[in-house]
Scaffold this motif. Structure first.
Motif, short mmCIF file in Angstrom:
data_model
loop_
_atom_site.label_atom_id
_atom_site.label_comp_id
_atom_site.label_asym_id
_atom_site.label_seq_id
_atom_site.Cartn_x
_atom_site.Cartn_y
_atom_site.Cartn_z
N GLN A 163 -30.70 -1.69 75.45
CA GLN A 163 -30.10 -2.60 74.47
C GLN A 163 -28.98 -1.92 73.70
N LYS A 164 -29.20 -0.68 73.30
CA LYS A 164 -28.19 0.05 72.52
C LYS A 164 -26.93 0.28 73.35
N LYS A 198 -36.11 0.65 77.07
CA LYS A 198 -35.65 -0.70 76.71
C LYS A 198 -34.72 -0.64 75.50
N TYR A 199 -35.07 0.20 74.52
CA TYR A 199 -34.21 0.39 73.35
C TYR A 199 -32.86 0.96 73.80
N ARG A 200 -32.92 1.97 74.66
CA ARG A 200 -31.70 2.61 75.15
C ARG A 200 -30.82 1.59 75.89
N THR A 239 -31.84 6.71 70.78
CA THR A 239 -33.28 6.93 70.65
C THR A 239 -33.80 6.12 69.48
N PRO A 240 -34.91 5.39 69.67
CA PRO A 240 -35.44 4.58 68.57
C PRO A 240 -35.69 5.42 67.31
N GLN A 253 -40.71 1.56 76.05
CA GLN A 253 -40.08 1.17 74.78
C GLN A 253 -38.78 1.95 74.56
#
Length: 165
Positions: free
Chosen positions: A144-145, A140-142, A33-34, A137
């Motif tokens: 990439q992570k 997309k973060y998830r 989570t960002p 968002q």
């Protein structure tokens, strides 16, 4: 009132067991989570997922707004899928299905979220301006992570789509 749906599919080069071990541990949600979301687990993440499990946390979906979010794990099929539903939080409805399917070279991880916003027409106006963008968002973060942690399957294309149902 409109009902929205988000579908996400991501391909990871890990085994079904590795994917399940990571995704079925509620404490790992904070890792994907960002940071700006202010995600803070308060209770219920001390065990692997089981039906009836209640998880409580704080989240900051937008700058200046922090809310408590309570979810219940309503269904679990070991190694294959689980479902979480909001019991208290920012949505009028939040029903999130998580699927893990073995494929050649790894797993296909699929999320299907059916959700409804509060505040009637104001919620509908806020959806494309704030909520949809925030969810994009987050996912997309998830993506990439998880790619960083486990590696992707280069020949497979991840997808993220929204629709009104």
């Amino acid at each position: 009132m409109k009902l929205y749906q988000l579908k996400s599919k991501q391909y990871l080069s890990i085994s079904t067991r590795e994917a399940w071990d990571f995704l079925s541990d509620p404490a790992n949600l904070a890792l994907i989570t960002p940071e700006h979301m202010g995600f803070d687990i308060l209770d219920g993440a001390d065990r692997k997922m089981f039906p009836g499990q209640i998880i409580q946390y704080y989240v900051k979906p937008f700058p200046g707004y922090t809310t408590k979010w309570v979810t219940e794990i309503t269904q679990v099929q070991q190694g294959s899928y689980f479902v979480d539903e909001q019991r208290f939080g920012p949505y009028s409805l939040w029903h999130h299905k998580h699927f893990i399917n073995e494929i050649e070279g790894g797993v296909a991880m699929e999320d299907i979220i059916d959700y409804k916003l509060p505040f009637g027409i104001l919620g509908q106006i806020a959806h494309p301006i704030l909520v949809k963008k925030q969810l994009e968002q987050i996912f997309k973060y998830r993506e990439q992570k998880l790619n960083t942690l486990f590696g992707n399957i280069p020949e497979m294309k991840n997808t993220l789509e929204f629709k009104t149902i």
